[in-house]
Design an enzyme around this catalytic site. Sequence first.
Site, PDB file in Angstrom:
ATOM      1  CB  CYS A   8     -17.142  -4.139 -11.608  1.00 57.11           C
ATOM      2  SG  CYS A   8     -17.868  -2.603 -12.209  1.00 57.11           S
ATOM      3  CG  ASP A 131      -9.918   1.580  -8.731  1.00 53.93           C
ATOM      4  OD1 ASP A 131      -9.082   0.706  -8.420  1.00 53.93           O
ATOM      5  OD2 ASP A 131     -10.465   1.632  -9.848  1.00 53.93           O
TER       6      ASP A 131
END
Length: 223
Positions: A8, A131
């Site tokens: 990412c 996360d």
Amino acid sequence: MIPDIKICGLKTPEAIDLAVERGASHVGFIFFEKSPRHIDPLTAGALADRVRGRAKIVAVTVNADNEELEEIIAFLKPDILQLHGAETPERVLNIKAVFGLPVMKAFSVRVKEDLRKLEAHEGLADRYLLDAKAPEHSDLPGGNGVSFDWTILSALDANVDYMLSGGLNKDNVVEALSVTKARGLDLSSGVESAPGVKDLAKINAFFDVIDQWRSSVSKGVKS
């Protein structure tokens, strides 16, 4: 099960080419101006075209309105929308109805109780991204290079499909896979030399570890 791997915060042709060449199943572009990984939709679209059809294209947004999403989708043509803000279940439903794209909803996790937030989105999000909660005073909801206690994920039903994120790198990825059995991994800062600067050597080193792990798993299955 071989996990999906998402790299990412990509911003350069060299990094995206290498990531997919080495085995990334997903590539993520971040549309959040406070992030050092922020990219404009036009540039992101050109980068995505380099690997389209070989990896899933993910647009990462934070509390974006429909106008912002329309612009991103027009240029990027993503396969998946990742919602990394405080989007409610109603907002997730609205986005799916308006844009007709799969949604990956991100949640910040520190303790087991944080996992209860997933319940309201059950059946709405196509996948979750778990996360680590951002450190105090951080303006970024993700990409902070910190992890959380992965053992708390044992409380989740085995059928919950999520990508694990937060502080992953070549040194801890095997442990992460062993502890969580995650079906997907999401990396950003773990393959960077500085915030927002992808390091080709670190990308290679990470996938070297993944290749060794896959080989060992394969041998274990055969034996």
